[in-house]
Design an enzyme around this catalytic site. Structure first.
Site, PDB file in Angstrom:
ATOM      1  N   LEU A   9       0.844  -1.190   0.000  1.00 25.31           N
ATOM      2  CA  LEU A   9       0.000   0.000   0.000  1.00 25.31           C
ATOM      3  C   LEU A   9       0.883   1.245   0.000  1.00 25.31           C
ATOM      4  O   LEU A   9       1.641   1.472   0.949  1.00 25.31           O
ATOM      5  CB  LEU A   9      -0.929  -0.004   1.207  1.00 25.31           C
ATOM      6  CG  LEU A   9      -1.802  -1.269   1.365  1.00 25.31           C
ATOM      7  CD1 LEU A   9      -2.776  -1.104   2.519  1.00 25.31           C
ATOM      8  CD2 LEU A   9      -2.547  -1.592   0.072  1.00 25.31           C
ATOM      9  N   GLY A  12      -0.991   6.763  -0.086  1.00 21.42           N
ATOM     10  CA  GLY A  12      -1.206   7.926   0.772  1.00 21.42           C
ATOM     11  C   GLY A  12      -0.333   9.104   0.376  1.00 21.42           C
ATOM     12  O   GLY A  12       0.805   8.927  -0.069  1.00 21.42           O
ATOM     13  N   ARG A  16       1.929  14.942   6.368  1.00 22.27           N
ATOM     14  CA  ARG A  16       2.734  15.295   7.542  1.00 22.27           C
ATOM     15  C   ARG A  16       4.223  15.395   7.228  1.00 22.27           C
ATOM     16  O   ARG A  16       4.992  15.943   8.012  1.00 22.27           O
ATOM     17  CB  ARG A  16       2.500  14.265   8.674  1.00 22.27           C
ATOM     18  CG  ARG A  16       1.212  14.516   9.447  1.00 22.27           C
ATOM     19  CD  ARG A  16       1.094  13.576  10.615  1.00 22.27           C
ATOM     20  NE  ARG A  16       0.643  12.248  10.208  1.00 22.27           N
ATOM     21  CZ  ARG A  16       0.594  11.192  11.024  1.00 22.27           C
ATOM     22  NH1 ARG A  16       0.995  11.310  12.276  1.00 22.27           N
ATOM     23  NH2 ARG A  16       0.157  10.026  10.584  1.00 22.27           N
ATOM     24  N   THR A  79      -7.744   1.225   4.019  1.00 20.28           N
ATOM     25  CA  THR A  79      -6.789   0.179   3.640  1.00 20.28           C
ATOM     26  C   THR A  79      -7.445  -0.977   2.895  1.00 20.28           C
ATOM     27  O   THR A  79      -6.870  -1.524   1.953  1.00 20.28           O
ATOM     28  CB  THR A  79      -6.067  -0.344   4.890  1.00 20.28           C
ATOM     29  OG1 THR A  79      -7.036  -0.737   5.887  1.00 20.28           O
ATOM     30  CG2 THR A  79      -5.153   0.722   5.476  1.00 20.28           C
ATOM     31  N   ASN A 170      -1.150  -4.395  17.175  1.00 22.14           N
ATOM     32  CA  ASN A 170      -1.260  -4.728  15.757  1.00 22.14           C
ATOM     33  C   ASN A 170      -0.362  -3.800  14.946  1.00 22.14           C
ATOM     34  O   ASN A 170      -0.491  -2.578  15.025  1.00 22.14           O
ATOM     35  CB  ASN A 170      -2.722  -4.575  15.320  1.00 22.14           C
ATOM     36  CG  ASN A 170      -2.896  -4.756  13.824  1.00 22.14           C
ATOM     37  OD1 ASN A 170      -2.137  -5.476  13.188  1.00 22.14           O
ATOM     38  ND2 ASN A 170      -3.913  -4.108  13.267  1.00 22.14           N
TER      39      ASN A 170
END
Length: 460
Positions: A9, A12, A16, A79, A170
């Site tokens: 993935l 994004g 930031r 996600t 996680n």
């Protein structure tokens, strides 16, 4: 072992980071974060790697090339939605699928391989990579049953005090049975405050279906670090730099001060080489055995053979053969090949030059677009005048020649074998073998003439 696939993935934007550069392309030890992930998967021989891109898709593809497939996530809807973009590549396949992130560059091949083996040994539908943190605030907690299987993942904000006391979190990294992953993905809902689809929900869906979900704890929690801002980028850099240095030291390289030595990814170094403080070895650089590099040496994409010494110097896109010495304070520019047993001394600049075996260029010289033979001595202050304002021209100095101090070699020009050029000469014609070339005005002394020149008084 079943066939292995991976979804990375990388869609994004990374606001930031406050950068024009797409987040996953920010380098860690000289290599873009997402490339670290893809290279690790390549070393594991993962069959299908699908990188999900969004913002900056073109630049990501230009960086990674054609060795991976790309899926475009036009809208950022979570996600699970991102993984679903890889459906056309993976949905019909059997095997095991990793879900990874392009901004988690520190995961090692050893950790991912251990995760994969555990997943397959357990015959699980899904395996969550977890980490135990001293302070797990803000992370989803792993709730296990008595058999050690994962019952649920509870987000920090939703957790009771009892669940918040759990330190196993996680990491967001998973192994899935590929078919069971896609069956679960179509059931994921977006009935949450953000209105997004989350991979985490697949865990609950599989549990409700009676599937086995397990967790594998990472031996080193720092490997699971995600990079979201410049501070975390520097932390990742420090971690990987230490890991790279340790690997080289275990392979027989002496690093006098690892904290002041910077070795980027994919650099190779032979045994019994010593790296002095302030050394910076950038990507594409290879160092042989028995070398001394540094202090303050900066090498980029440079090939260094055995027994070479380089100090206080910068080398870019160059080659240095065995037993040569470079520095201090030399600048070796692209296209330069320094032959064996040569000496390149202080304040020497080389560019696109081939320097023969045993040749000495000790100090204060510029040699560019040149071919210098074996056993040549280049005197202090020698310059190859290679540029006429429009075209670069070549200088050739053949074996055994001696170039005196403060010589200008105006290219194109050739100095023959065993020839001499007198100090202070400007040479713009070829010099034959075994000849002495003198190209300067004859000295004229005028007695008493200095007394006619105006001088300041001693009082002044």
């Amino acid at each position: 072992m079943s066939k292995i696939h991976a979804v990375v993935l990388a869609a994004g934007q990374g606001t930031r980071m406050k950068s024009k550069l797409y987040k996953v392309l920010h380098p860690v030890c000289g290599k873009p974060m997402v490339q670290h992930v893809v290279d690790t998967l390549a070393s594991m021989r993962v069959e299908d790697v699908v990188v999900v891109v969004g913002h900056g898709a073109d630049t990501v593809q230009a960086t990674l090339g054609e060795r991976v497939a790309y899926a475009l996530q036009k809208e950022q809807l979570g996600t699970a939605h991102a993984v679903q973009q890889a459906a056309s590549f993976l949905q019909a396949k059997e095997g095991t699928t990793f879900i990874l992130y392009g901004d988690v560059p520190l995961l090692s091949e050893e950790t991912l391989t251990a995760l994969l083996h555990f997943h397959e040994d357990q015959k699980a539908a899904a395996t969550v990579l977890t980490a135990v943190l001293p302070d797990p605030t803000g992370y989803g907690r792993i709730v296990r049953n008595d058999s050690g299987e994962v019952m649920e993942i509870v987000e920090h904000k939703d957790a009771s005090d009892e669940v918040r006391a759990i330190k196993e979190i996680n990491t967001g990294i998973y192994c899935f049975d590929n078919q069971k992953l896609w069956n679960a993905l179509v059931q994921v809902k977006n009935d949450n405050v953000q209105g997004e689809y989350y991979v985490t929900d697949c865990i609950g869906i599989l549990r409700q279906a009676g599937e086995k979900v397990v967790a594998f704890e990472a031996a080193d929690p720092d490997e699971t670090m995600g990079v979201n801002d410049r501070a975390q980028l520097s932390e990742a850099e420090a971690y990987m730099r230490k890991r790279i240095a340790v690997r080289h030291m275990k392979n027989g390289v002496s690093i006098i001060d690892p904290l002041s030595t910077y070795i980027e990814a994919d650099v190779t170094i032979g045994s019994d080489t010593i790296l002095q403080p302030g050394t910076y070895l950038r990507r594409g650089t290879t160092i042989g055995s028995d070398c001394v590099i540094g202090p303050q040496a900066d090498l980029s994409n440079t090939k260094v053979a055995d027994g070479v010494t380089i100090s206080y110097s910068v080398l870019v896109d160059a080659k240095v053969d065995e037993q040569a010495t470079v520095g201090p304070f030399a600048y070796v520019r692209p296209g330069t090949e320094i032959g064996p047993q040569t000496k390149i001394g202080d304040f020497v600049e080389l560019k696109n030059a081939k320097i023969g075996k045993g040749t000495k260029i000790p100090h204060l010289s510029y040699v560019g677009d040149a071919e210098i033979g074996e056993g040549v001595n280049i005197g202090c202050g020698t310059i190859t005048v290679n540029y006429d304002g429009a075209v670069k021209h070549k200088t050739v100095v053949q074996d055994g020649s001696f170039i005196g101090c403060n010589t200008n070699l105006v290219a194109p020009v050739t100095v023959g074998k065993n020839a001499y050029v007198a100090a202070g000469s400007t040479i713009n014609q070829d010099v034959p073998d075994d000849a002495l070339a003198i190209a300067r005005e004859r000295q004229v002394n005028k007695p008493g003439y200095a007394n006619k020149l105006p001088r300041k008084s001693k009082k002044e």
